[in-house]
Enzyme design. Structure first.
Site, mmCIF file in Angstrom:
data_model
loop_
_atom_site.group_PDB
_atom_site.id
_atom_site.type_symbol
_atom_site.label_atom_id
_atom_site.label_comp_id
_atom_site.label_asym_id
_atom_site.label_seq_id
_atom_site.Cartn_x
_atom_site.Cartn_y
_atom_site.Cartn_z
ATOM 1 C CB SER A 130 69.363 -18.778 73.360
ATOM 2 O OG SER A 130 69.020 -17.665 72.985
ATOM 3 C CG HIS A 153 72.371 -14.981 75.802
ATOM 4 N ND1 HIS A 153 71.590 -14.327 75.029
ATOM 5 C CD2 HIS A 153 72.556 -16.122 75.130
ATOM 6 C CE1 HIS A 153 71.219 -15.083 73.855
ATOM 7 N NE2 HIS A 153 71.754 -16.097 73.838
#
Length: 253
Positions: A130, A153
């Site tokens: 992340s 993501h």
């Protein structure tokens, strides 16, 4: 002539001698390790390389529950400033094993690392997921263990979300900040990074991609597959290269 006996009676066992006021001792390396999860900046004859660890979840403006393993960005920033201004530190190695966390705190740490004038090397072990991705690519040179992974993501919002177009525009702009930072500090293209970010069907409960160590290097996200040994060798090489122009300038003056 009678004289008064002024001799003091012997001290009883229960009477305690007067004690000097307590002086707060200087914090030891163990105290610093307990409080910050980090040793002190090297001093004197110690190593000229400062090792910074970023583990667990990156804690930002909100305090996370006590059972969460966290890295507080208000602890990381002063350590980077101290390492930058220390005359004993020639290079900085960042060990990264994080699940991500606060987007703005992660970007703040990444911007701090990329703005340092001293050589920096990042090693991703375990995972750099992340918002850990921008931190991983922010250094001068980046390495990733072969068994490590990096999850790419889209960003998410926690808590109250107002369902208006401005909310989605804000999320899109923040996401563009992440994309722009990663692509400008690595060799991965914007098209490939967004393709990995919005890929469906690979992650069980999310949209995105889990990239392994070899693939991270193949995509241009990281520079090399390796560990601590390779990272130290590369950092020492960068330190020597940085010192050579300074030494040459001193000879010519």
């Amino acid at each position: 002539m009678m004289t008064q006996n002024t001799r003091r009676a012997p001290m009883s066992e229960t009477e305690a001698p007067e004690q000097a006021p307590a002086v707060n001792p200087e914090p030891t390396a163990l105290d610093t390790l307990k409080q910050l999860g980090q040793m002190n900046v090297p001093q004197g004859t110690e190593s000229n390389i400062f090792c910074l660890t970023i583990i667990g979840q990156i804690e930002g403006h909100l305090v996370l529950p006590p059972q969460n393993k966290t890295t507080k960005y208000e602890h990381i920033i002063p350590q980077l400033v101290a390492a930058e201004q220390s005359k004993q530190v020639d290079g900085i190695m960042i060990i990264l094993n994080t699940v991500g966390g606060d987007v703005e705190a992660g970007l703040a740490i990444a911007e701090m690392i990329t703005s340092l004038t001293k050589p920096t090397v990042t090693v991703v072990v375990g995972g750099g997921h992340s918002i850990g991705v921008p931190i991983a690519v922010a250094s001068t040179y980046s390495l990733i263990a072969e068994s490590a992974t990096m999850t790419i993501h889209p960003i998410r919002l926690n808590g109250l979300v107002i369902g208006v177009p401005q909310t989605f525009e804000y999320m899109e702009k923040m996401q563009e900040r992440v994309v722009r930072f990663v692509t400008s500090h690595s060799r991965i293209t914007e098209e490939r990074f967004k393709e990995l970010m919005f890929r469906t069907g690979e992650l069980n409960r999310d949209i995105g991609t889990a990239v392994g160590g070899l693939d991270a290097v193949k995509y241009g996200l990281m520079d090399e597959v390796g560990g601590i040994g390779q990272a130290l060798a590369k950092l020492n090489k960068l330190i020597d290269e940085r010192k050579q122009p300074i030494e040459a300038e001193g000879i010519t003056q």
